[in-house]
Design a protein around this motif. Structure first.
Motif, mmCIF file in Angstrom:
data_model
loop_
_atom_site.group_PDB
_atom_site.id
_atom_site.type_symbol
_atom_site.label_atom_id
_atom_site.label_comp_id
_atom_site.label_asym_id
_atom_site.label_seq_id
_atom_site.Cartn_x
_atom_site.Cartn_y
_atom_site.Cartn_z
ATOM 1 N N ASP A 144 17.236 -1.008 33.184
ATOM 2 C CA ASP A 144 17.960 -0.574 34.383
ATOM 3 C C ASP A 144 19.008 0.500 34.086
ATOM 4 O OD1 ASP A 144 19.837 -2.048 32.995
ATOM 5 O OD2 ASP A 144 20.081 -3.608 34.521
ATOM 6 N N GLY A 145 19.075 0.964 32.825
ATOM 7 C CA GLY A 145 20.025 2.009 32.470
ATOM 8 C C GLY A 145 21.387 1.512 32.036
ATOM 9 N N HIS A 146 21.567 0.203 32.046
ATOM 10 C CA HIS A 146 22.878 -0.359 31.707
ATOM 11 C C HIS A 146 22.989 -0.807 30.244
ATOM 12 C CE1 HIS A 146 24.711 -0.273 35.693
ATOM 13 N NE2 HIS A 146 23.499 -0.534 36.164
ATOM 14 N N GLN A 184 19.638 10.961 35.508
ATOM 15 C CA GLN A 184 21.087 10.916 35.679
ATOM 16 C C GLN A 184 21.797 10.788 34.331
ATOM 17 O OE1 GLN A 184 22.273 8.186 38.719
ATOM 18 N NE2 GLN A 184 24.477 8.475 38.393
ATOM 19 N N LEU A 185 21.256 9.963 33.461
ATOM 20 C CA LEU A 185 21.859 9.779 32.143
ATOM 21 C C LEU A 185 21.715 11.036 31.284
ATOM 22 C CD1 LEU A 185 20.649 6.139 31.419
ATOM 23 C CD2 LEU A 185 23.034 6.867 31.681
ATOM 24 N N ASN A 186 20.563 11.674 31.350
ATOM 25 C CA ASN A 186 20.359 12.899 30.579
ATOM 26 C C ASN A 186 21.268 14.019 31.063
ATOM 27 O OD1 ASN A 186 18.468 15.682 30.555
ATOM 28 N ND2 ASN A 186 18.646 14.605 28.598
ATOM 29 N N GLY A 215 33.918 9.880 36.237
ATOM 30 C CA GLY A 215 34.838 8.767 36.006
ATOM 31 C C GLY A 215 34.418 7.483 36.678
ATOM 32 N N SER A 216 33.249 7.509 37.363
ATOM 33 C CA SER A 216 32.815 6.308 38.103
ATOM 34 C C SER A 216 32.124 5.292 37.209
ATOM 35 C CB SER A 216 31.855 6.727 39.223
ATOM 36 O OG SER A 216 30.713 7.376 38.683
ATOM 37 N N ALA A 217 31.593 5.757 36.077
ATOM 38 C CA ALA A 217 30.869 4.857 35.191
ATOM 39 C C ALA A 217 31.814 4.220 34.184
ATOM 40 C CB ALA A 217 29.775 5.625 34.458
ATOM 41 N N ASN A 218 31.580 2.945 33.944
ATOM 42 C CA ASN A 218 32.385 2.213 32.973
ATOM 43 C C ASN A 218 31.532 1.981 31.722
ATOM 44 O OD1 ASN A 218 34.248 0.600 31.645
ATOM 45 N ND2 ASN A 218 33.667 -1.245 32.773
ATOM 46 N N PHE A 255 22.989 3.829 40.997
ATOM 47 C CA PHE A 255 23.321 3.742 39.581
ATOM 48 C C PHE A 255 24.507 4.643 39.281
ATOM 49 C CE2 PHE A 255 22.957 5.318 35.229
ATOM 50 C CZ PHE A 255 22.891 4.140 34.517
ATOM 51 N N PRO A 256 25.479 4.200 38.483
ATOM 52 C CA PRO A 256 25.489 2.926 37.757
ATOM 53 C C PRO A 256 26.133 1.776 38.514
ATOM 54 C CG PRO A 256 27.300 4.267 37.017
ATOM 55 C CD PRO A 256 26.556 5.091 38.033
ATOM 56 N N GLY A 257 26.722 2.040 39.674
ATOM 57 C CA GLY A 257 27.388 0.977 40.401
ATOM 58 C C GLY A 257 28.603 0.472 39.648
#
Length: 331
Positions: free
Chosen positions: A86-88, A272-274, A59-62, A24-26
């Protein structure tokens, strides 16, 4: 033997596929759903947060912001509640997350059961203000004026479920003046404020984002702030008392924002998001942008999921009875 070999090969393939699954997040974008129109305060908060969280994740997440407007924010919230966990697909929402449980008797989701709480983002203080022609010049005289003129006064708000509506309800209930004022709804903050400045309505309670400029220009009179503690760092509002100081025990109301995921999102993804959220809230550019909106970035334990959830549950318990007692619903 052949059967064993086939099973072993299948197990190996499954293990390899799992091992090669992107972390994640891919490459899939993370959608921040804003349940209001583009350009509004919540939209601006979400766009600032998207950039700060993108940086926090290397910078990997869009991140993309998706505006799903309608029904007081409930359409967008429902979309996230139904989204794949799924977090998206995430939700950025304000105090309406709690208020909707009272305003809508048939919500298509349950708060807090249908969401994972990721943490709070910011909060904006509110102020009790009146038209410039009012004879009162301090809060005590203002409240006495209301009681002396019970039934003759009115209070404006920007519409059912708006911050000014909720604040007005809470304040009227706190001073036992539910029937002392006629409530006048307007189709937005601007017309409500214009009516107050022009003297067509007597008072209003709204967030500093909307009131500070009017107070500074002397177009309205300010009497108190709604936060638990004085706004000592605010040059304009530092000398105004809190409603608690004026005897309204426990009164503490702000316009706040939080971020949510669908129920069932994997714990590793939530962590990861937190982590990214906490880093974003310390980002200097993000803090500066929020200050420009009149907001205070959250630094206490409400950045943690458990405390965020507990806070929202407490807000529901505070707002729902007052909304139901008013007897005006959005559905």
């Amino acid at each position: 033997m052949k059967r064993l070999l086939v099973l072993a090969a299948a197990a190996t393939a499954m293990f390899a596929a799992h091992a090669q699954a992107p972390a994640f997040p891919g490459s899939k974008p993370i959608s921040l759903v804003v349940p209001f129109a583009a350009g509004g305060p919540t939209d601006r908060v979400a766009r600032d947060l998207a950039e700060a969280m993108r940086k926090a994740m290397g910078g990997s997440a869009n991140f993309v912001v998706e505006n799903v407007n309608g029904a007081g924010g409930t359409i967008g919230a429902a979309k996230v509640a139904r989204a794949a966990p799924d977090g998206h697909t995430l939700l950025v929402h304000h105090i309406g997350m709690a208020a909707a449980t009272g305003l809508y008797r048939k919500l298509p989701y349950k708060v807090p059961e249908d969401f994972e709480f990721l943490g709070m983002i910011n909060e904006v203080p509110m102020t009790i203000i009146g038209k410039p022609q009012l004879p009162a010049n301090n809060y005590r005289d203002f409240e006495n004026y209301i009681r002396a003129n019970s039934g003759k006064l009115n209070i404006a708000h920007a519409g059912l479920g708006s911050a000014s509506h909720l604040c007005g309800l809470m304040w009227q209930a706190a001073i036992n003046a539910k029937d002392a004022m006629t409530t006048i709804p307007f189709g937005g903050t601007a017309p409500a404020m214009n009516a107050l400045v022009g003297g067509q309505v007597d008072m209003m309670c709204d967030q500093t984002t909307n009131t500070t400029g009017q107070i500074e220009a002397g177009r309205v009179k300010a009497f108190a702030v709604t936060t638990a503690k004085p706004l000592s760092s605010n040059k304009l509002l530092k000398d105004y008392p809190t409603l608690q100081e004026m005897g309204l025990k426990g009164f503490d109301l702000t316009v706040w924002h939080g971020i949510y995921a669908p129920k069932g999102t994997p714990p590793a993804v939530l962590t990861q998001l937190n982590t990214a959220l906490k880093a974003a809230l310390k980002d200097a550019d993000f803090i500066k942008k929020q200050e420009g909106l009149g907001a205070v970035v959250i630094t206490d334990n409400r950045v943690d999921p458990a405390a965020h959830r507990a806070f929202v549950v407490g807000q529901i318990a505070k707002l729902k009875p007052v909304i139901e007692a008013a007897g005006k619903f959005a559905d």
